[in-house]
Write a protein that holds these residues in place. Structure first.
Motif, short mmCIF file in Angstrom:
data_model
loop_
_atom_site.label_atom_id
_atom_site.label_comp_id
_atom_site.label_asym_id
_atom_site.label_seq_id
_atom_site.Cartn_x
_atom_site.Cartn_y
_atom_site.Cartn_z
N MET A 121 -7.01 3.05 -6.58
CA MET A 121 -7.47 4.39 -6.23
C MET A 121 -6.86 4.74 -4.88
O MET A 121 -7.12 4.08 -3.88
N ALA A 122 -6.04 5.78 -4.87
CA ALA A 122 -5.29 6.14 -3.67
C ALA A 122 -5.91 7.31 -2.91
O ALA A 122 -5.36 7.76 -1.92
N GLN A 123 -7.06 7.81 -3.39
CA GLN A 123 -7.75 8.89 -2.67
C GLN A 123 -9.24 8.81 -3.00
O GLN A 123 -9.77 9.54 -3.83
N ASN A 124 -9.92 7.89 -2.31
CA ASN A 124 -11.33 7.65 -2.54
C ASN A 124 -12.15 8.40 -1.49
O ASN A 124 -12.14 8.05 -0.32
N THR A 125 -12.85 9.42 -1.92
CA THR A 125 -13.69 10.19 -0.99
C THR A 125 -15.16 10.16 -1.37
O THR A 125 -16.01 10.61 -0.59
N SER A 126 -15.47 9.65 -2.58
CA SER A 126 -16.88 9.66 -3.00
C SER A 126 -17.21 8.64 -4.08
O SER A 126 -18.30 8.69 -4.63
N SER A 129 -3.28 -4.45 5.37
CA SER A 129 -2.72 -3.84 6.58
C SER A 129 -1.98 -2.54 6.29
O SER A 129 -1.22 -2.06 7.12
N PHE A 130 -2.21 -1.97 5.13
CA PHE A 130 -1.55 -0.71 4.79
C PHE A 130 -2.50 0.13 3.93
O PHE A 130 -3.48 -0.36 3.38
N LYS A 131 -2.19 1.43 3.83
CA LYS A 131 -2.94 2.34 3.00
C LYS A 131 -2.11 2.77 1.80
O LYS A 131 -0.88 2.60 1.80
N LEU A 132 -2.75 3.32 0.80
CA LEU A 132 -2.05 3.88 -0.35
C LEU A 132 -1.82 5.37 -0.13
O LEU A 132 -2.66 6.05 0.46
N SER A 133 -0.71 5.87 -0.63
CA SER A 133 -0.39 7.28 -0.49
C SER A 133 -0.79 8.02 -1.75
O SER A 133 -0.34 7.70 -2.84
N ALA A 134 -1.64 9.04 -1.61
CA ALA A 134 -2.07 9.83 -2.76
C ALA A 134 -0.93 10.64 -3.36
O ALA A 134 -1.02 11.08 -4.51
N SER A 135 0.15 10.82 -2.62
CA SER A 135 1.30 11.56 -3.14
C SER A 135 2.23 10.66 -3.95
O SER A 135 3.20 11.14 -4.53
N GLY A 136 1.92 9.35 -3.97
CA GLY A 136 2.71 8.42 -4.76
C GLY A 136 3.59 7.52 -3.91
O GLY A 136 4.09 7.95 -2.87
N GLU A 137 3.73 6.29 -4.34
CA GLU A 137 4.60 5.33 -3.67
C GLU A 137 4.73 4.10 -4.55
O GLU A 137 4.57 4.18 -5.78
N VAL A 138 4.99 2.94 -3.95
CA VAL A 138 5.14 1.70 -4.70
C VAL A 138 4.11 0.70 -4.21
O VAL A 138 3.72 0.72 -3.04
N LEU A 139 3.64 -0.17 -5.09
CA LEU A 139 2.74 -1.26 -4.74
C LEU A 139 3.30 -2.53 -5.35
O LEU A 139 3.57 -2.59 -6.55
N ILE A 140 3.46 -3.56 -4.51
CA ILE A 140 4.11 -4.80 -4.94
C ILE A 140 3.17 -5.98 -4.73
O ILE A 140 2.62 -6.16 -3.65
N LEU A 141 3.02 -6.79 -5.77
CA LEU A 141 2.25 -8.03 -5.70
C LEU A 141 3.23 -9.19 -5.85
O LEU A 141 4.00 -9.24 -6.81
N SER A 142 3.20 -10.13 -4.88
CA SER A 142 4.12 -11.28 -4.90
C SER A 142 3.33 -12.57 -4.77
O SER A 142 2.23 -12.59 -4.22
#
Length: 317
Positions: free
Chosen positions: A103-108, A178-191
């Motif tokens: 969830m990249a935009q949690n307000t409620s 140590s980072f946030k998610l962008s609601a406008s879209g980006e990449v998320l990497i699990l290593s």
């Protein structure tokens, strides 16, 4: 490359990207640079490491031992005709851990242990055995896949979930990235612990308080839908216990026809569309308060129905 007068020097030229100046390094025949045996007329040198996805150009120059110091090149057209390769990243094999929902935009929707509305990442253990993910990495940057390290001893039991808060506030607890998610879209990497990529999720524009979740749970493609925090993503298909949708689709699953109805208030005439799991638009329609659609022409599978800004998962039998 050979010369009747011997070879006085061999140089390797390399550069990152498709433009820019080359850096040169001497190639040696000393048995210490992956060149075989010392004095065997095989020369070796190394190009330093670059980030995953980087294009690297290179060519080789050999200087003869004659008075004119004749130069030969490989390939023959260097610097304009050169060798090029793309840096790839190691990929982990057989991991039972997946990125299951974000969830990249949690307000409620749900608060963290500090009482704050923060974005979150849900990891899921698809297997039956416990898996320790301490030492794994999460990142939103292809050039720094080891951006945040999962704390040691962190374990996900078989068939269970772990929530990582993407709030850029590690002081709130051990599972705060140590980072946030962008609601406008980006990449998320699990290593994994070695930096080998387990999963790379690239997502687009998100909707406030909606999850971006795998359906079927743990294995399927991602859909924007009602969030299922620490739960099976498929409950969002027929349940509104987490987040009430403004539209109801039934039957779901369906074979020949579906009915779409407005559940709250009145609406204006709105465009709707049906997308398959590859994101391809398969049907369009206009809707105000209810609509009856013939879906018999669609192949069986998972779909997302978009009405305005809302996505509703739907199954075609």
């Amino acid at each position: 490359m050979t010369s009747n007068n011997g070879i006085s020097a061999v140089k390797l030229y390399y550069a990152s990207g498709l433009t820019g100046n080359f850096t040169s390094v001497e190639m040696l025949d000393d048995g210490l640079h992956r060149d075989g045996l010392a004095g065997d007329r095989i020369f070796g040198a190394s190009i330093p490491g670059f980030d995953s996805g980087t294009l690297v150009r290179y060519y080789i120059e050999a200087i003869a031992g004659d008075n004119a110091k004749t130069r030969s090149y490989l390939p023959t057209g260097a610097e304009h005709d050169v060798f090029v390769y793309k840096v790839s990243t190691n990929t982990a094999i057989g991991s039972g851990i997946v990125i299951n929902e974000i969830m990249a935009q949690n307000t409620s929707t749900v608060k963290d242990e500090a009482g704050q509305w923060e974005d979150w990442i849900e990891l899921f253990n698809k297997g039956e055995e416990d898996i320790t993910i301490g030492g794994y990495f999460l990142s939103d940057d292809d050039s720094n896949i080891k951006k945040w390290r999962v704390p040691a001893e962190t374990t996900i039991p078989g068939g269970a979930y772990a929530i990582i808060w993407a709030d850029e506030d590690e002081s709130d607890g051990p599972l705060h990235a140590s980072f946030k998610l962008s609601a406008s879209g980006e990449v998320l990497i699990l290593s994994d612990t070695s930096g080998a990529i387990i999963e790379r999720l690239e997502f687009g524009q998100q909707i406030a308080n909606k999850g971006y979740a795998r359906v079927p749970n743990g294995t399927g493609p991602f859909f924007i839908q009602n969030p299922t925090f620490r739960k099976n993503n498929e409950i969002a298909l027929n349940s509104e216990e987490i987040y009430e949708s403004a539209w109801k689709i039934y039957p779901n699953p369906a074979d020949q026809y579906i009915s779409i109805q407005k559940t709250t208030g009145m609406s204006e005439l709105t465009k709707g569309a049906i997308f398959d799991i590859l994101g391809r638009e398969r049907a369009v329609f206009l809707i105000k308060d209810d609509q009856f659609l013939d879906v018999s022409h669609l192949p069986a599978g998972w779909y997302a129905i978009r009405i305005g800004a809302e996505f509703i998962p739907w199954i075609k039998q």
